[in-house]
Every structure is written in C-alpha cells, then in structure tokens.
Design an enzyme around this catalytic site. Structure first.
Site, short mmCIF file in Angstrom:
data_model
loop_
_atom_site.label_atom_id
_atom_site.label_comp_id
_atom_site.label_asym_id
_atom_site.label_seq_id
_atom_site.Cartn_x
_atom_site.Cartn_y
_atom_site.Cartn_z
N HIS A 271 52.71 42.32 31.52
CA HIS A 271 52.62 41.27 30.49
C HIS A 271 51.18 40.97 30.11
CE1 HIS A 271 51.89 36.91 29.75
NE2 HIS A 271 52.70 37.15 28.75
N GLU B 229 54.64 38.91 35.16
CA GLU B 229 53.43 38.15 34.85
C GLU B 229 52.32 38.45 35.84
OE1 GLU B 229 51.88 33.70 33.65
OE2 GLU B 229 53.40 33.94 35.18
#
EC number: 1.10.3.-
Length: 700
Positions: free
Chosen positions: A379, A364
C-alpha cells in the site's frame, strides 16, 4: 497561569514561527532557557527576549489592550538535552510523508520520546526544545499522536490540521489575500476570503465532476485524523489497537463505495483498479497547492505519465516497481491458502475471525504486520511511486505530489484507482468466506414492521433526501505564520444534506425488555447509464449510514432516530472548530474523535433525483455485544463506525460491514431476495435529489 491545553496548543500553533514569538494572537508567551534557541537565534537571545519575551513591550501591550495580564509558559531547562539526530536529517521546511518508511521511522521514534516523558510538564519542556529544530509537520504529527495516547494529556484536544497547515487544504491565492487583509484591515472590519468551488480544473475534464468529493476539506481531514489515531509506526501500545487492520480495510472500503455511488450519479463509470504499475497513468491531476514552508508546489501529474522506480537519496527513499510485483503474489498466495506466515514461521489463519485484521496490517505494513519482510509494503509504496512520478530520482529537486501525504492524497483521482486495487485484495479474502447463515442473520424476537425517513421539518417529505451547497467560514489564524494578529477567515462551499429522521416500527415478541442493534445502509440501484446493478455490485456499494443500540419493550416500539446522531459521522464543529474555542475549553470544539464529516453523510445525487434502497435490520445484541461500556451520545463515543472507541475495543463483535461484507447464499439475485426470509429486515425506496443552490451556514 496557562492551562495544559494552552501550553500544548501554543506549541502547535504557527508551526514555522519560532517558539519565542507570542502565540494565541499575542496573548501567550513562552519563557525559554537561552540554550533552547536554535543556532540562528542564540547569539541574539537577549535582544529577542527584550522584543518578544514575557517582559517585553509586546507583553505589556496585551495588558493595556485587554486589562488582563498575558499568559506566560515558563519552560524549565533540561538536565540532559534529547538526542534528535534520528529526525534532524529531515529538513525543517521540507515535506514530510507517512508513506516514506524513513520518515515513518523518525516519527515513531519522536512519538516514543514524547510518550516516555514522566509527566505532562516535562513533555512541554522537551517538546519546546525539539519544536524549532525539527521538520514542522513531523513535530506536529508526533506530538499530536503522543497527546492522544498519554493518560495525562487526554483532556487536551488536538487542533485540526486545517488550522495548523492550511496550505494543504486551500487555494494558495486565498492565503495571499488573507495576508493582505490582515496587513491593512482592522480585525473587526475583516471579511472572509472566498475559496472558489472549482479551482483545479474546468468542466472540460470529466473527473472534475467529483472534485466536490475529492477536494472536500472535511473528507481530507478525516483521512488525516484516521491515520493520527491509528499510526502505522511507533511504540507497540500505540500501534496495537483492537481490529486496527480491519478498520484500515473498512474505512477505505466505505469511502470507495461512497465515491463510486456519486460517480454513477455524475455520469461517470466504475473506478478502474490500478493493477498494472507499468502502464501509463491516463489521469492527470493539477492540485494547485503550495507548501508555504518553502514556496514549492505540490507537483502535478500530466496525462499519460509512466511510473518509474524511485531512488531519492535526499529522502532516503528507494522503491522499485519490482518490489511490489514480488510482494503481491506472496500476499495473494496467503489469501488463497487461507493462512499467512509470521516472521517466526507460524501459520496465522486468514479466517472469518481475524483474517481481515491480519491482512489489513500486512497490506499497510504497520509495525504489527506479522511478517513485514515477506509481505512487504504494498500500500505505502504504491503511494510513493505515484507521489514521485514526476521526479523519481530527485533530478529536478521537486518534492512529492499530493499522493505523498495523508492529508492531501484523497484529492487525486489516482488515489481511488490505487485503493480500489488494494480493496480488491481484501475482497479476494472475503470471497473465501462462507455466506452468513440464517441463524446469523435472523432475530426471532423482533419484526421490523415499518421503515421510512422524513425530512426534519414541519410537513417534511417522506423517503426523500435533499442535498445542496452550503457556504461556511473557518478562522485559520493559528496556521498563518509571520502574519498580523487577529482573525483570518476564509469561506468555502461544500456539500450538505437536509437533516432527516429515521422512523422504525419494531414489534418485540420477547417477554421482557431487551436490547438489540439497528443497522442502516443505503444501496444504489443503477449505474451511470441507468442500467440496474447486480446484487453483488449493490452489496459491495452498500454504505453504512448508522448503527445504534435500541431498547425494546414487549410489543410495538416506535423508534425515531436523528440523522445528526449517526455513528459514522462527526459534527461540523469537531471537524472545523477553531483553536481559540478549544483553548477556552469549549467541549463542542474538542477534536476528540475521528469520523466521516457530517455534511458528507449522504451522496450528492443529482438534480433529476436518484433512487436508492434504504436497508435496515435489527440484529441480536447478544451476537453484537463486545462487552464494552460506551455512551453513543457522548462526544468521543458517537462516531465509532470507521474509527472505533478511544482506548477500548470496537463496540460490535460482528464483522465491519455486516451483513453485506460477505457474498450471499446461492439464489439471492436482488436485495429483495436477500431481505425476504427475514422479518428483522426491511427495505424502503428513497429518492435523493440535489438542489443546485448555496445556503450560508449560520455563524455565531
């Protein structure tokens, strides 16, 4: 005198209206220093005060109508005005995206500004100055994060985004009709405006069978609120939460499993991971959403469009497909090697203890990723490439598609393909881990003698789940800008399940009272063609329904657990409760915890009935115990599975998804094989049947 909640809710309501306009249906007034007005309104400040201020005829009318004086919030002038130039480049009425690194950076700085204020009253003053000068969703996000993380504002509930920006969730035609109703009809005679169940495509599109899931308001609110509680950027004490990266993995893994299970039930196949960003994207999506801030649509994606590098100077955004293609091998190399390398050259093991947590923050690219330069931003940049597939260079001045926002991304079928690709990276790391041992899975003190469910009504069927459509209403008045006062109800239809109870009979051979943990999962049996799934497929699709502590006496214990008490879900009132209830201090409406919406606890199933295996195990509390105090029956502690506990460590030391998060030992070919050696586990066959009928939700 205004309460703290009223002060902050007024700042968040009607996000595009200037703050000097009355809030709370005309009962709340802000008395602003003249220099707090923006350049458009400061030349006519006195005129505005005479028309809309605390001493205006509008204020007097409140007293005449209600017999109660209006509530006035007096904003104090600031000795030094905050420098907001780090954020003012994002235009007030443009879109805002947490996937955009520069937007995320601005949000982090604004959050820090709000957190740094010495007390809540000063925060009100600073926020009042910033509000009308900044992008509205950016302001809402940063202030909401600050309210959730400041010790002196934790009693302030954060309104649902549905009530602040309803345009991100509902058919725009409904907004036009709400304004018409509000302009013509007296409040007491207004009718809810219905939102159609299917307004984005016809049944000719097979993917539309899953619109009930993808476009569910509660599901999308869950995704928004999770990212609010677990921001990827901001001060370290806001981002650095216990097992944050693992929660990023587990929350998304579980929603993918739920989505896949219902795909099978609706006759659709496996989610195909979006592994090749250079191939045409076959899925189309036409969101039918309109940003009311600038009357621009969330752009559609046509069938067969090709992803291109994104270079949009106005958004300070530059992303290349090659970037992801260079980051990804480094992440996979780290997984295969069993360690990642931090930015100071330290090898960080990707082991069973912290590995998935480290990997979650890497993928992330949160502020606590151990090496953001080396492992990049896989991501988020995937979201960006897909969000701008229609206008990657800004040539046509189009803003992003729904994949660009955390509150809208789950509407798009491509979200699930992209996240399946991300999930497979996590699974690659999980596959390296050894299967759980018998010692880790067993509990010598107990035998789970019986397991069943029963519909929670007189004579309710055993081991039978029922789902149906429910029609509910929600008042969106706080998010309809420049409109008439009074209610603005819409009605919408969503999935619901009939309440049920779990019944467990547990025999404890311990000599004294003890505490253990009950875990309950639902496992599918068949794919879309009715063929049996392998144990490995079933393990990866096991969805958590509940987890709870149980107090056991020596001998036989009969445990009854209500489905409404699930540790996975939050009740309807906490998802959809309106701002007015929260202003009144209604504890049930406090939006104090994120969680999966209760109406989506079970898959939809189908009219023919779908068989599942219900799995339960009683695990040793001493192996679970994280030494944290929490009350499973309290409003903010009751839905920790996907979201953890506020300001505390995750309440279980076990890996999230235990015992199905790792591959099984050799020889296990079925769920029955997995359960057979353990007397603390049990299976029950349950049938889930969908009733194609609409039942109105009771209104107060």
């Amino acid at each position: 005198m205004a309460t703290l909640t009223q002060k902050f809710h007024g700042l968040l309501q009607h996000p595009l209206e200037p703050l000097f306009l009355p809030k709370n249906d005309g009962t709340l007034f802000y008395d602003l220093p003249e220099r707090f007005l923006t350049s458009r309104y400061s030349p006519i400040g006195q005129n505005l005060a005479n028309r809309f201020g605390p001493n205006s005829p509008a204020s007097s009318q409140v007293s005449n109508d209600t017999g109660v004086p209006p509530t006035v919030v007096t904003i104090k002038d600031l000795d030094e005005l905050p420098d907001l130039t780090f954020a003012t480049w994002i235009k007030r009425r443009d879109s805002f995206s947490l996937f955009n690194p520069e937007h995320r950076k601005a949000a982090g700085k604004l959050t820090k500004l709000f957190l740094d204020q010495p007390n809540a009253d000063r925060l009100v003053d600073v926020a009042a100055y910033a509000r009308d000068r900044l992008n509205a969703p950016l302001f809402q996000y940063a202030l909401s994060v600050a309210l959730l993380h400041r010790p002196d504002t934790k009693s302030v509930s954060v309104p649902s985004l549905l009530h602040l920006f309803p345009d991100q969730f509902i058919d725009p035609a409904a907004q036009v009709r709400m304004m018409e109703e509000g302009s013509i009809v007296l409040d007491e005679n207004r009718m809810p405006i219905p939102i159609p169940m299917n307004y984005t495509a016809t049944d000719a599109e097979p993917e539309q069978r899953m619109a009930f899931f993808r476009e569910d308001i509660g599901v999308n609110l869950h995704h928004w609120h999770w990212h609010l509680v677990y921001p990827a950027s901001g001060p370290p004490d806001v981002v650095r939460k216990d097992r944050r990266g693992e929660l990023f993995y587990y929350m998304h893994q579980q929603l993918l499993a739920r989505y896949q299970i219902d795909r099978y039930a609706q006759g659709l196949g496996r989610i195909e991971p979006l592994a090749n960003l250079r191939e045409p994207v076959r899925e189309a999506y036409y969101p039918k959403l309109l940003r009311t801030s600038n009357n621009r649509t969330f752009c559609p994606r046509y069938p067969g469009m090709t992803i291109s590098d994104v270079a949009r100077s106005a958004d300070r955004l530059e992303v290349r497909i090659a970037d992801i293609e260079s980051w990804l091998p480094r992440v996979l190399e780290a997984i295969d090697a069993g360690f990642a390398v931090s930015d100071d050259g330290v090898r960080v093991p990707l082991d069973e203890t912290r590995g998935i947590d480290v990997l979650g923050n890497i993928l992330e690219r949160s502020a606590i990723s151990i090496n953001r330069n080396l492992y990049g931003d896989v991501h988020n940049m995937g979201h960006v490439l897909l969000a701008f597939i229609h206008d990657p260079r800004g040539t046509y001045l189009e803003s992003s598609g729904v994949m660009g926002g955390v509150a809208t991304a789950m509407r798009d079928p491509i979200f699930y393909r992209w996240h399946k690709f991300i999930d497979n990276i996590f699974l690659r790391n999980k596959a390296r881990l050894a299967p759980y041992t018998m010692a880790e899975l067993s509990n010598s003190n107990v035998t789970l003698e019986a397991l069943e469910t029963q519909l929670d009504r007189a004579g309710g069927a055993v081991n039978s789940f029922v789902t149906f459509w429910q029609r509910s209403q929600v008042d969106l008045r706080a998010g309809i800008d420049f409109s008439a006062a009074g209610s603005a109800f819409v009605s919408f239809t969503h999935l619901q399940c009939a309440p049920f109870v779990y019944r467990l009979r547990i025999n404890s051979t311990a000599r004294s009272n003890r505490q253990d943990t009950v875990r309950i999962f639902l496992l599918p049996r068949q794919n879309e063609q009715g063929r049996p799934l392998s144990f490995e497929d079933r393990r990866l699709l096991a969805i958590e329904l509940d987890s709870f502590r149980v107090n056991l006496r020596p001998g036989m214990n009969n445990i009854v657990r209500q489905s409404s008490n699930s540790s996975v879900t939050i009740p309807f009132e906490r998802t959809f409760g309106n701002v007015e209830q929260a202003n009144a201090g209604n504890a049930q409406s406090r939006f104090c915890g994120c969680g999966w919406p209760a109406h989506m606890l079970l898959p939809k199933g189908n009219a023919n009935g779908v068989e599942f295996d219900l799995f339960a195990m009683v695990s040793r509390f001493e192996d679970d115990n994280a030494n944290v105090n929490y009350d499973e029956n309290a409003g903010c502690d009751d839905s920790y599975a996907f979201c953890g506990l506020r300001d505390r460590v995750y309440p279980s030391r076990r890996a999230m998804g235990f015992p199905f998060d790792r591959r099984a030992s050799n020889g296990v070919r079925s769920v029955a094989d997995f359960v057979a050696p353990y007397k603390n586990m049990r299976l029950a066959t349950v049938t889930l049947r969908f009733m194609n009928t609409i039942i109105d939700r009771p209104t107060n």
